[in-house]
Design an enzyme around this catalytic site. Structure first.
Site, PDB file in Angstrom:
ATOM      1  N   CYS A 132     -13.507  -1.529  13.866  1.00  0.00           N
ATOM      2  CA  CYS A 132     -13.157  -1.489  12.439  1.00  0.00           C
ATOM      3  C   CYS A 132     -14.428  -1.689  11.606  1.00  0.00           C
ATOM      4  O   CYS A 132     -15.322  -0.848  11.652  1.00  0.00           O
ATOM      5  CB  CYS A 132     -12.076  -2.543  12.179  1.00  0.00           C
ATOM      6  SG  CYS A 132     -11.504  -2.708  10.487  1.00  0.00           S
ATOM      7  N   ASP A 179      -4.192   6.938  12.712  1.00  0.00           N
ATOM      8  CA  ASP A 179      -4.905   5.926  11.921  1.00  0.00           C
ATOM      9  C   ASP A 179      -4.756   6.250  10.438  1.00  0.00           C
ATOM     10  O   ASP A 179      -5.201   7.305   9.982  1.00  0.00           O
ATOM     11  CB  ASP A 179      -6.382   5.926  12.324  1.00  0.00           C
ATOM     12  CG  ASP A 179      -7.138   4.728  11.794  1.00  0.00           C
ATOM     13  OD1 ASP A 179      -6.834   4.287  10.665  1.00  0.00           O
ATOM     14  OD2 ASP A 179      -8.053   4.250  12.481  1.00  0.00           O
ATOM     15  N   HIS A 212      -4.702   2.407  13.761  1.00  0.00           N
ATOM     16  CA  HIS A 212      -5.903   1.599  13.568  1.00  0.00           C
ATOM     17  C   HIS A 212      -5.755   0.258  14.296  1.00  0.00           C
ATOM     18  O   HIS A 212      -4.738  -0.417  14.169  1.00  0.00           O
ATOM     19  CB  HIS A 212      -6.108   1.354  12.064  1.00  0.00           C
ATOM     20  CG  HIS A 212      -7.481   0.897  11.711  1.00  0.00           C
ATOM     21  ND1 HIS A 212      -8.555   1.753  11.685  1.00  0.00           N
ATOM     22  CD2 HIS A 212      -7.966  -0.322  11.362  1.00  0.00           C
ATOM     23  CE1 HIS A 212      -9.637   1.085  11.328  1.00  0.00           C
ATOM     24  NE2 HIS A 212      -9.308  -0.185  11.141  1.00  0.00           N
TER      25      HIS A 212
END
Length: 245
Positions: A132, A179, A212
């Site tokens: 991330c 995502d 994600h």
């Protein structure tokens, strides 16, 4: 962005109840978590946190996994004592919060960690993995630090600019098909630009049906439908590091 009020829908996912096999150390002005393999080695990997910080058990679990695969793994506090994002925080303030935690202004921290690994751990071959926010850090470092032998950027948000594609050493980009933070057209553009500009080995891989955070913030034991992809991505990450470090 899919949602400006919530520009990084990083829900914490499945927070691991995990204590960690390593220990914390002081590395000049920052703290770090370090885990070493049972056999001595000259190979090390810097593990870069997501927005939830260096103490998130999930990230330490990934560091320990790297150590189990023969690497000295170190997860420094790249926020340098600033509070990590809390899942209960107001997402409307996320943009302001992020301004004081710029993923491209971490060179001072990277320098002291590299020095520590070389001098205190006798590391000679070093790579970097980030998740991330940490994926953005990896992208930045792989364009700036030729001493890093390999990088793995795991769902790092992509900002398109012409200086983003001159990678210095082999870099692997992992994305999830579903995502919400990183649309697939951005991933396609990244691949096209790397093909045009990149002079070193790279790989871009998208994992079907994944969202994600799937590599480190989803527990494979309670998400059976995702387990094959979680395990595949982790295996791919290790294989990339093994190939180049």
């Amino acid at each position: 962005m899919a949602n400006e009020a919530r520009p990084c829908p990083c829900d914490i996912g499945d927070r691991f109840e995990y204590g960690g096999l390593g220990h914390e150390v002081q590395v000049e002005h920052i703290k770090a978590y370090i885990c070493k393999p049972s056999a001595s080695t000259e190979k090390a990997v810097i593990v870069v946190q997501d927005i939830f910080g260096w103490q998130l058990p999930n990230t330490r679990y990934m560091a320990d996994m790297l150590a189990a695969n023969g690497y000295i793994a170190i997860c420094p506090d790249f926020f340098v004592g600033k509070e990590p994002w809390n899942p209960s925080d107001d997402w409307s303030t996320f943009g302001e919060w992020l301004k004081t935690r710029d993923a491209r202004k971490i060179d001072k921290e990277a320098d002291v960690v590299l020095k520590y690994l070389k001098q205190q751990c006798s590391a000679k071959k070093i790579g970097v993995v980030g998740f991330c926010w940490g994926g953005i850090v990896v992208h930045h470092l792989m364009m700036k630090y030729p001493e890093l032998k390999a990088g793995v950027s795991v769902y790092g948000i992509i900002r398109d600019s012409d200086d983003r594609y001159n990678l210095l050493k082999p870099t692997f980009f992992i994305f999830g098909e579903k995502d919400e933070v990183i649309p697939l057209d951005q991933v396609t553009l990244l691949e096209q630009k790397l093909k045009q500009h990149c002079k070193v080995d790279y790989r871009v891989k998208t994992y079907p049906g994944q969202t994600h955070g799937f590599v480190h913030r989803r527990r494979e034991d309670i998400n059976p439908q995702d387990k094959p992809y979680i395990e595949e991505a982790r295996k791919d990450m290790i294989s990339w590091l093994n190939k180049y470090i």
